[in-house]
Enzyme design. Structure first.
Site, PDB file in Angstrom:
ATOM      1  N   CYS A 153       0.859  -1.195   0.000  1.00 31.65           N
ATOM      2  CA  CYS A 153       0.000   0.000   0.000  1.00 31.65           C
ATOM      3  C   CYS A 153       0.887   1.235   0.000  1.00 31.65           C
ATOM      4  CB  CYS A 153      -0.907   0.052   1.243  1.00 31.65           C
ATOM      5  SG  CYS A 153      -1.702  -1.492   1.708  1.00 31.65           S
ATOM      6  N   CYS A 191       2.381   2.747  -3.249  1.00 29.17           N
ATOM      7  CA  CYS A 191       1.553   3.662  -4.041  1.00 29.17           C
ATOM      8  C   CYS A 191       1.134   4.900  -3.270  1.00 29.17           C
ATOM      9  CB  CYS A 191       0.303   2.951  -4.531  1.00 29.17           C
ATOM     10  SG  CYS A 191       0.647   1.762  -5.845  1.00 29.17           S
ATOM     11  N   CYS A 226     -28.219  -4.931  15.588  1.00 28.54           N
ATOM     12  CA  CYS A 226     -29.491  -4.222  15.810  1.00 28.54           C
ATOM     13  C   CYS A 226     -30.616  -4.918  15.059  1.00 28.54           C
ATOM     14  CB  CYS A 226     -29.382  -2.762  15.384  1.00 28.54           C
ATOM     15  SG  CYS A 226     -28.519  -1.736  16.601  1.00 28.54           S
TER      16      CYS A 226
HETATM   17  C1  HEC Z   1      -0.676  -0.074  -7.440  1.00 30.28           C
HETATM   18  C2  HEC Z   1      -1.062   1.087  -6.696  1.00 30.28           C
HETATM   19  C3  HEC Z   1      -1.857   0.920  -5.428  1.00 30.28           C
HETATM   20  C4  HEC Z   1      -1.677   0.023  -4.411  1.00 30.28           C
HETATM   21  C5  HEC Z   1      -0.657  -1.070  -4.258  1.00 30.28           C
HETATM   22  C6  HEC Z   1      -2.697   0.338  -3.425  1.00 30.28           C
HETATM   23  N1  HEC Z   1      -3.464   1.369  -3.853  1.00 30.28           N
HETATM   24 FE1  HEC Z   1      -4.994   2.248  -2.867  1.00 30.28          FE
HETATM   25  N2  HEC Z   1      -5.406   3.421  -4.458  1.00 30.28           N
HETATM   26  C7  HEC Z   1      -4.682   3.431  -5.633  1.00 30.28           C
HETATM   27  C8  HEC Z   1      -5.349   4.280  -6.604  1.00 30.28           C
HETATM   28  C9  HEC Z   1      -4.894   4.568  -8.025  1.00 30.28           C
HETATM   29  C10 HEC Z   1      -6.486   4.767  -5.951  1.00 30.28           C
HETATM   30  C11 HEC Z   1      -7.579   5.643  -6.538  1.00 30.28           C
HETATM   31  C12 HEC Z   1      -7.356   7.050  -6.223  1.00 30.28           C
HETATM   32  C13 HEC Z   1      -8.653   7.766  -6.437  1.00 30.28           C
HETATM   33  O1  HEC Z   1      -9.650   7.325  -5.876  1.00 30.28           O
HETATM   34  O2  HEC Z   1      -8.660   8.736  -7.188  1.00 30.28           O
HETATM   35  C14 HEC Z   1      -6.500   4.216  -4.603  1.00 30.28           C
HETATM   36  C15 HEC Z   1      -7.446   4.501  -3.636  1.00 30.28           C
HETATM   37  C16 HEC Z   1      -7.399   4.052  -2.323  1.00 30.28           C
HETATM   38  C17 HEC Z   1      -8.293   4.471  -1.277  1.00 30.28           C
HETATM   39  C18 HEC Z   1      -9.437   5.495  -1.422  1.00 30.28           C
HETATM   40  C19 HEC Z   1      -8.869   6.863  -1.309  1.00 30.28           C
HETATM   41  C20 HEC Z   1      -9.936   7.937  -1.439  1.00 30.28           C
HETATM   42  O3  HEC Z   1      -9.569   9.113  -1.349  1.00 30.28           O
HETATM   43  O4  HEC Z   1     -11.109   7.614  -1.624  1.00 30.28           O
HETATM   44  C21 HEC Z   1      -7.930   3.795  -0.149  1.00 30.28           C
HETATM   45  C22 HEC Z   1      -8.605   3.889   1.231  1.00 30.28           C
HETATM   46  C23 HEC Z   1      -6.802   2.969  -0.496  1.00 30.28           C
HETATM   47  N3  HEC Z   1      -6.511   3.159  -1.820  1.00 30.28           N
HETATM   48  C24 HEC Z   1      -6.132   2.115   0.376  1.00 30.28           C
HETATM   49  C25 HEC Z   1      -5.163   1.204  -0.012  1.00 30.28           C
HETATM   50  C26 HEC Z   1      -4.642   0.165   0.849  1.00 30.28           C
HETATM   51  C27 HEC Z   1      -5.041  -0.062   2.313  1.00 30.28           C
HETATM   52  C28 HEC Z   1      -3.745  -0.544   0.106  1.00 30.28           C
HETATM   53  C29 HEC Z   1      -3.013  -1.785   0.476  1.00 30.28           C
HETATM   54  C30 HEC Z   1      -3.822  -2.896   0.954  1.00 30.28           C
HETATM   55  C31 HEC Z   1      -3.688   0.088  -1.206  1.00 30.28           C
HETATM   56  N4  HEC Z   1      -4.573   1.132  -1.241  1.00 30.28           N
HETATM   57  C32 HEC Z   1      -2.860  -0.331  -2.244  1.00 30.28           C
HETATM   58  C33 HEC Z   1      -3.505   2.761  -5.873  1.00 30.28           C
HETATM   59  C34 HEC Z   1      -3.002   1.745  -5.081  1.00 30.28           C
HETATM   60  C1  HEC Z   2     -34.914  -1.793  19.798  1.00 33.67           C
HETATM   61  C2  HEC Z   2     -33.989  -0.717  19.734  1.00 33.67           C
HETATM   62  C3  HEC Z   2     -33.059  -0.571  18.545  1.00 33.67           C
HETATM   63  C4  HEC Z   2     -33.345  -0.654  17.205  1.00 33.67           C
HETATM   64  C5  HEC Z   2     -34.677  -0.938  16.551  1.00 33.67           C
HETATM   65  C6  HEC Z   2     -32.106  -0.387  16.507  1.00 33.67           C
HETATM   66  N1  HEC Z   2     -31.096  -0.171  17.395  1.00 33.67           N
HETATM   67 FE1  HEC Z   2     -29.201   0.428  16.944  1.00 33.67          FE
HETATM   68  N2  HEC Z   2     -28.694   0.283  18.927  1.00 33.67           N
HETATM   69  C7  HEC Z   2     -29.568   0.015  19.971  1.00 33.67           C
HETATM   70  C8  HEC Z   2     -28.833  -0.050  21.214  1.00 33.67           C
HETATM   71  C9  HEC Z   2     -29.406  -0.329  22.597  1.00 33.67           C
HETATM   72  C10 HEC Z   2     -27.478   0.202  20.886  1.00 33.67           C
HETATM   73  C11 HEC Z   2     -26.309   0.276  21.860  1.00 33.67           C
HETATM   74  C12 HEC Z   2     -25.466  -0.937  21.860  1.00 33.67           C
HETATM   75  C13 HEC Z   2     -25.847  -2.061  22.752  1.00 33.67           C
HETATM   76  O1  HEC Z   2     -25.495  -2.018  23.925  1.00 33.67           O
HETATM   77  O2  HEC Z   2     -26.443  -3.034  22.234  1.00 33.67           O
HETATM   78  C14 HEC Z   2     -27.423   0.425  19.437  1.00 33.67           C
HETATM   79  C15 HEC Z   2     -26.285   0.752  18.705  1.00 33.67           C
HETATM   80  C16 HEC Z   2     -26.276   1.188  17.385  1.00 33.67           C
HETATM   81  C17 HEC Z   2     -25.134   1.755  16.704  1.00 33.67           C
HETATM   82  C18 HEC Z   2     -23.739   1.947  17.293  1.00 33.67           C
HETATM   83  C19 HEC Z   2     -23.490   3.350  17.756  1.00 33.67           C
HETATM   84  C20 HEC Z   2     -22.086   3.559  18.263  1.00 33.67           C
HETATM   85  O3  HEC Z   2     -21.885   4.493  19.034  1.00 33.67           O
HETATM   86  O4  HEC Z   2     -21.168   2.823  17.883  1.00 33.67           O
HETATM   87  C21 HEC Z   2     -25.539   2.050  15.436  1.00 33.67           C
HETATM   88  C22 HEC Z   2     -24.689   2.680  14.327  1.00 33.67           C
HETATM   89  C23 HEC Z   2     -26.930   1.668  15.333  1.00 33.67           C
HETATM   90  N3  HEC Z   2     -27.338   1.146  16.532  1.00 33.67           N
HETATM   91  C24 HEC Z   2     -27.707   1.792  14.182  1.00 33.67           C
HETATM   92  C25 HEC Z   2     -28.975   1.203  14.028  1.00 33.67           C
HETATM   93  C26 HEC Z   2     -29.673   1.079  12.758  1.00 33.67           C
HETATM   94  C27 HEC Z   2     -29.164   1.606  11.429  1.00 33.67           C
HETATM   95  C28 HEC Z   2     -30.856   0.440  13.015  1.00 33.67           C
HETATM   96  C29 HEC Z   2     -31.906  -0.046  12.060  1.00 33.67           C
HETATM   97  C30 HEC Z   2     -31.466  -0.946  11.031  1.00 33.67           C
HETATM   98  C31 HEC Z   2     -30.905   0.199  14.451  1.00 33.67           C
HETATM   99  N4  HEC Z   2     -29.736   0.644  15.013  1.00 33.67           N
HETATM  100  C32 HEC Z   2     -31.980  -0.379  15.121  1.00 33.67           C
HETATM  101  C33 HEC Z   2     -30.943  -0.142  19.855  1.00 33.67           C
HETATM  102  C34 HEC Z   2     -31.636  -0.288  18.654  1.00 33.67           C
END
Ligand code: HEC
Ligand code: HEC
Ligand code: HEC
Lengths: 146, 262
Positions: free
Chosen positions: B77, B80, B223
């Site tokens: 990574c 690049c 959830c």
């Molecule tokens: C051969 C080159 C290359 C390698 C190796 C590579 N990347 Fe990338 N990566 C790119 C290019 C090109 C983009 C696209 C840039 C853009 O989105 O405009 C990109 C985009 C990304 C993005 C999104 C960036 C954004 O701004 O949205 C992430 C996150 C990322 N790379 C993580 C990684 C990670 C973690 C690794 C290793 C596991 C890795 N890359 C290996 C070339 C590479």
């Molecule tokens: C019945 C209640 C309930 C419903 C329905 C519910 N959640 Fe939750 N959610 C919780 C509780 C309680 C927690 C706190 C974690 C725990 O202790 O389980 C939580 C935690 C989360 C978190 C983590 C927040 C953090 O700080 O990391 C996310 C994101 C989330 N819920 C999204 C959703 C989404 C999207 C849905 C619907 C698809 C959903 N929840 C439906 C009760 C609910």
């Protein structure tokens, strides 16, 4: 205990009879016991307190000194048998959304309009008719001391 | 006596404060504030935060040249992207984002995985696997303290609308929507747990209940199975739309990756 662990795996045996018993709403209650069944108070207490079966204590507190974790979303169930008749309690458990469409409390004996129900729970209500009657019988015993 | 233009400015500022106070939804609150003091202390100290085990693994993977599936050796990574602190700063705070090449929304994990498979020619990293979590945690850390800010205009607009609908639609046997818990009941107790507002600003998180690290998708699956619903599969259109809606809903909140949650 977290939500998923708390709510998962209720998994009682699937009810053999039609999943949802017919009922008639009169005023703000259901006067007739579902399927003519008689409720059992002790079983009703267990269902109400069990977070995998009744799930009630996720949202409600109640007179369950052995349960450390109780909810604050709904009203305390203590004294509910003084505030409400058995018929009123029955409707609030079976389908509270008939009284308050926006309520968060689920309809425990309905499958109407459900979406994305997980395979293990599909096409059956949260509580079957017998469980509803058990819960109603138990809640009716929760009287305010007077 | 205050000059009148100044008085107007002061009054306007007071008006804004009042409005914010009246609209609870405007007061965004990280789940950090709803966690207990010990959990918060763990997150506050990088040395005690177990999420840093994954961060360190991710740092190593960043510099490592993996094996290509054709038997060769890939570029790392770093080859690049150089120093992650510079090249990856702010990247996680704007995910998910529309990707023009792919013609769909992509989240951080999918971007990492795309580089891994297409640019490194290596085997994909399985979802919830330690390496994928490690790289996401390491890249996510580079945005710590940055405000969440995703684009929801242009090609992302329909996905945002879909995400909002999903958030507000009751689901599962318990027939509850995300909004019923996280908009309307936030701050209440669900059994022993305070319901947080449900913001995605700390992912991947170390969750005490998991005794491990997990993605936002894993949290949402918790959830959803909690209400006995069929969860949205990782990387599905629905999952991404919901992630976009959540990210926008959290706009302005500081990133906390790797957060610690109960
Ligand atoms: C051969 C080159 C290359 C390698 C190796 C590579 N990347 Fe990338 N990566 C790119 C290019 C090109 C983009 C696209 C840039 C853009 O989105 O405009 C990109 C985009 C990304 C993005 C999104 C960036 C954004 O701004 O949205 C992430 C996150 C990322 N790379 C993580 C990684 C990670 C973690 C690794 C290793 C596991 C890795 N890359 C290996 C070339 C590479
Ligand atoms: C019945 C209640 C309930 C419903 C329905 C519910 N959640 Fe939750 N959610 C919780 C509780 C309680 C927690 C706190 C974690 C725990 O202790 O389980 C939580 C935690 C989360 C978190 C983590 C927040 C953090 O700080 O990391 C996310 C994101 C989330 N819920 C999204 C959703 C989404 C999207 C849905 C619907 C698809 C959903 N929840 C439906 C009760 C609910
Ligand atoms: C997801 C939250 C939630 C769950 C789970 C829940 N309730 Fe409720 N319940 C409420 C709320 C909120 C109210 C207040 C009524 C309203 O919203 O209109 C309520 C009201 C009630 C009432 C009326 C109380 C009164 O004093 O008027 C009864 C009785 C009741 N619930 C019983 C139960 C039983 C029994 C269970 C389990 C089988 C249960 N509830 C599960 C949220 C819940």
């Amino acid at each position: 205990m977290g939500l998923a662990a708390a709510l998962l795996a209720m998994a009682g045996p699937a009810p053999a009879q039609a999943p949802v018993a017919p009922f008639r709403v009169q005023g703000d209650g259901i006067a007739q016991p579902l399927a003519g069944l008689a409720g059992d108070v002790a079983r009703g207490r267990r269902i109400t307190a069990d977070r995998q079966v009744g799930t009630c204590l996720l949202c409600h507190a109640g007179p369950f000194p052995e349960e450390r974790f109780q909810g604050t979303i709904g009203p305390d169930l203590a004294g509910v048998g003084t505030r409400l008749t058995a018929a009123q309690i029955r409707l609030r458990v079976v389908d509270p959304r008939r009284l308050a469409p926006e309520t968060i409390m689920p309809a425990y004996h309905s499958i109407a309009g459900r979406t994305r129900v997980g395979a293990a729970w599909r096409d059956r209500p949260i509580l079957d008719a017998q469980q509803v009657e058990d819960v109603v019988a138990f809640l009716a015993t929760l009287r305010d001391p007077s | 006596m205050m000059p009148s233009w100044r008085r107007r400015a002061v009054l306007a500022a007071a008006g804004v404060a009042l409005l914010a106070g009246a609209d609870a939804a405007a007061q965004k609150r990280s789940g950090y504030l709803d966690a207990g003091p010990q959990t918060r202390a763990m997150q506050d100290d990088d040395g005690a935060n177990p999420g840093f085990l994954w961060v360190e693994r991710g740092r190593a993977l960043w510099d490592e040249a993996p094996r290509r599936t054709d038997g060769g050796t890939a570029q790392s990574c770093a080859a690049c992207h150089g120093e992650a602190a510079a090249s990856m700063r702010g990247v996680a705070a704007r995910q998910p984002a529309w990707d023009r090449t792919a013609g769909r929304l992509m989240n951080l994990e999918q971007r990492i995985d795309r580089c891994r498979t297409e640019r490194q020619g290596a085997a994909p990293l399985p979802a919830e696997g330690e390496d994928r979590l490690a790289l996401s945690a390491f890249v996510g850390l580079q945005s710590r303290g940055q405000p969440m800010s995703v684009a929801i205009d242009g090609p992302a607009a329909p996905a945002y609308a879909q995400g909002r609908t999903l958030f507000e639609t009751p689901m599962g046997q318990l027939d509850l929507s995300c909004a019923q818990c996280h908009d309307r009941s936030a701050g209440q107790r669900l059994a022993g747990n305070v319901i947080p507002q449900g913001h995605p600003n700390g992912y991947p998180i170390y969750r005490l209940e998991w005794q491990g690290m997990g993605s936002l998708n894993r949290r949402l699956r918790n959830c959803m199975t909690g209400v006995r619903a069929e969860p949205f599969a990782t990387g599905s259109t629905e999952a991404l739309a919901l992630e976009l809606y959540l990210a926008r809903r959290a706009e302005g909140l500081s990133m906390e990756t790797p957060a610690v949650r109960p």
